[in-house]
Scaffold this motif. Sequence first.
Motif, PDB file in Angstrom:
ATOM      1  N   PHE A 178       0.858  -1.181   0.000  1.00 39.73           N
ATOM      2  CA  PHE A 178       0.000   0.000   0.000  1.00 39.73           C
ATOM      3  C   PHE A 178       0.899   1.237   0.000  1.00 39.73           C
ATOM      4  O   PHE A 178       1.398   1.641   1.056  1.00 39.73           O
TER       5      PHE A 178
ATOM      6  N   ASN B  93      -2.168   3.372   3.518  1.00 41.51           N
ATOM      7  CA  ASN B  93      -3.586   3.221   3.864  1.00 41.51           C
ATOM      8  C   ASN B  93      -4.233   2.145   3.011  1.00 41.51           C
ATOM      9  O   ASN B  93      -3.887   1.974   1.832  1.00 41.51           O
ATOM     10  N   VAL B  94      -5.217   1.435   3.584  1.00 41.68           N
ATOM     11  CA  VAL B  94      -5.960   0.457   2.792  1.00 41.68           C
ATOM     12  C   VAL B  94      -7.063   1.139   1.992  1.00 41.68           C
ATOM     13  O   VAL B  94      -7.552   0.586   1.003  1.00 41.68           O
TER      14      VAL B  94
ATOM     15  N   THR C 271      -8.814   2.037  -3.027  1.00 46.31           N
ATOM     16  CA  THR C 271      -7.754   1.183  -2.500  1.00 46.31           C
ATOM     17  C   THR C 271      -6.653   1.142  -3.551  1.00 46.31           C
ATOM     18  O   THR C 271      -6.882   0.700  -4.678  1.00 46.31           O
TER      19      THR C 271
ATOM     20  N   ILE D 289      -3.171  -0.409  -4.447  1.00 41.01           N
ATOM     21  CA  ILE D 289      -2.403  -1.571  -4.012  1.00 41.01           C
ATOM     22  C   ILE D 289      -1.384  -1.990  -5.070  1.00 41.01           C
ATOM     23  O   ILE D 289      -1.655  -1.951  -6.269  1.00 41.01           O
TER      24      ILE D 289
ATOM     25  N   ALA E 208      -6.128  -8.084  -2.026  1.00 43.64           N
ATOM     26  CA  ALA E 208      -6.931  -7.065  -1.351  1.00 43.64           C
ATOM     27  C   ALA E 208      -8.103  -7.680  -0.597  1.00 43.64           C
ATOM     28  O   ALA E 208      -8.487  -7.199   0.474  1.00 43.64           O
TER      29      ALA E 208
ATOM     30  N   ILE F  39      -7.341  -8.699   2.972  1.00 46.83           N
ATOM     31  CA  ILE F  39      -6.925  -7.651   3.912  1.00 46.83           C
ATOM     32  C   ILE F  39      -8.138  -6.834   4.341  1.00 46.83           C
ATOM     33  O   ILE F  39      -8.801  -6.187   3.516  1.00 46.83           O
TER      34      ILE F  39
ATOM     35  N   THR G  42     -10.121  -3.084   2.938  1.00 49.93           N
ATOM     36  CA  THR G  42      -9.970  -2.633   1.557  1.00 49.93           C
ATOM     37  C   THR G  42     -11.347  -2.607   0.897  1.00 49.93           C
ATOM     38  O   THR G  42     -12.279  -3.281   1.341  1.00 49.93           O
TER      39      THR G  42
ATOM     40  N   TRP H 237       1.507  -4.872   5.600  1.00 49.95           N
ATOM     41  CA  TRP H 237       0.801  -6.060   5.144  1.00 49.95           C
ATOM     42  C   TRP H 237       1.701  -6.854   4.200  1.00 49.95           C
ATOM     43  O   TRP H 237       2.368  -6.288   3.333  1.00 49.95           O
TER      44      TRP H 237
END
Length: 390
Positions: free
Chosen positions: A189, A193-194, A209, A211, A324, A327, A330, A366
């Motif tokens: 990330f 932040n997610v 999101t 990623i 995603a 987690i 997200t 993560w």
Amino acid sequence: MAFKPQIKIPATYMRGGTSKGVFFNLTDLPPEAQVAGQARDNLLLRVIGSPDPYGKHTDGMGGATSSTSKTVILSKSSQENHDVDYLFGQVAIDKPFIDWSGNCGNLTAAVGSFAISNGLVDASRIPKNGMATVRIWQANIKKTIIANVPVTNGEVQETGDFELDGVTFPAAEVEVAFMDPADGEGAMFPTGNVVDILEVPGVGSFDATLINAGIPTIFLNAADLGFSGAELQDDINNNDAILARFETIRAYGALKMGLISDIEEAKTRQHTPKVAIVAPASAYVSSSGKAIAQADIDLNVRALSMGKLHHAMMGTAAVAIGTAAAIAGTLVNLAAGGTARTSVTFGHPSGTLKVGAEAEMVNNQWQVKSAIMSRSARVLMEGWVRVPQA
């Protein structure tokens, strides 16, 4: 005036997952194209038939879509404990440009098969019957991928009964594991932040999101852009205004992710990042006429590639989806119900796809050990591709 004759280069035309591409052994390329640079790019552009202002690739091997305008260069691996180095080039259709910034997850399914059939994997690692484990070094993003390729009587088994939505006919199943799939360009990330607020001048502000997993991807809520998440290609690709809006979002997302330093750079980085919309599971009819029930899927996802809605799902984007989904918090995880999970089945325009991933927090970051999915691949044609000399 005398014109130079065409040259011919050994090549293999392969389907991998829901994509097709022209595969080369590095040592079969002309010497000047065995190294990165303009000579290589010019050769591969001519092989594909780009740039083509007609958008047809009539004078080349490309199929005039993001899924079929692809090239792959393979060689014995330069990395310890790997079998083959895999370099992917996404060829623009209407511009003289090849994007080397990311991987093609779909064509990854064909890499192991090509490597075995072309002597790039040591014979001692190939069983007479069973599963050959091919260790792939993805040179674009500097990551390891493991492909489990079925082998019968010492040769790659391509036929089978595995069905993949987006591919018309069944084939042999190839399991592909993307190891440590956070993209090689930085943290999973990049903002920490997610979910972020993505400000897009002239378009709006959106939850997003951002990623790096499989391939850099921008996930947005479909409803925030006025979509249901069950759209098919014609619902989006026939509207230039919608496509322009997505491209603007993609450009500002790339800037926020740190992939570019100036918004204009997005024009020369078309392959990455991807942009996708997510929505809770809902029933729809796929592009093949197959009815997808709400109970069949955990969520709906639609993704764009090279400026168009993809007809199925890019393999690398599927890795991003699976990662995603694993987690909490997200947009992908929330669209799938917000529960902890180690796999997710999502709906795409051609049907459904399942991808597995397990995430853990390590040192406040993560991490995902691997993302796994099944694809299929086969040789469509092999021989020589002919290319006019400049």
